[in-house]
Motif scaffolding. Structure first.
Motif, short mmCIF file in Angstrom:
data_model
loop_
_atom_site.label_atom_id
_atom_site.label_comp_id
_atom_site.label_asym_id
_atom_site.label_seq_id
_atom_site.Cartn_x
_atom_site.Cartn_y
_atom_site.Cartn_z
N GLU A 166 0.90 -1.21 -0.09
CA GLU A 166 0.13 0.00 0.06
C GLU A 166 0.77 1.28 -0.19
OE1 GLU A 166 -2.52 -0.07 3.31
OE2 GLU A 166 -3.59 -1.72 2.60
N SER A 167 0.63 2.21 -0.97
CA SER A 167 1.28 3.33 -0.88
C SER A 167 0.91 4.24 0.05
CB SER A 167 1.27 4.11 -2.20
OG SER A 167 -0.11 4.14 -2.76
N GLU A 193 -1.55 10.32 0.33
CA GLU A 193 -0.81 11.52 -0.04
C GLU A 193 -1.53 12.73 0.61
OE1 GLU A 193 -0.46 12.43 -4.15
OE2 GLU A 193 0.06 10.37 -4.46
#
Length: 77
Positions: free
Chosen positions: A37-38, A41
């Motif tokens: 998972e990033s 942002e």
């Protein structure tokens, strides 16, 4: 036949990922796919910078007063 098992896991030091499930029989051959998972942002803009930026919103109380005055002046008596 393929059966699926989906779990979330936390990567341990050394890049180790551990999956434990009673659905996994000892000695079975499995294929493991790891999806990383990033991180979310985040905007570097403070939330206050969004005040009054959307259509129909006002940036200052003075703008609200001006709008209300204009609306009242437009009413017919």
């Amino acid at each position: 036949m393929l059966n699926g098992l989906k779990q979330k896991a936390i990567v341990k030091p050394g890049g180790i990922v551990e999956i434990c499930s009673p659905e996994l029989p000892a000695g079975a051959t499995v294929e493991v796919i790891v999806l990383l998972e990033s991180p979310p942002e985040y905007s570097e803009k403070p939330l206050t910078s969004f005040l009054g930026s959307a259509k129909g919103n006002f940036a200052t109380p003075e703008e609200v007063d001006k709008f209300i005055r204009q609306e009242r002046d437009a009413w017919e008596f």
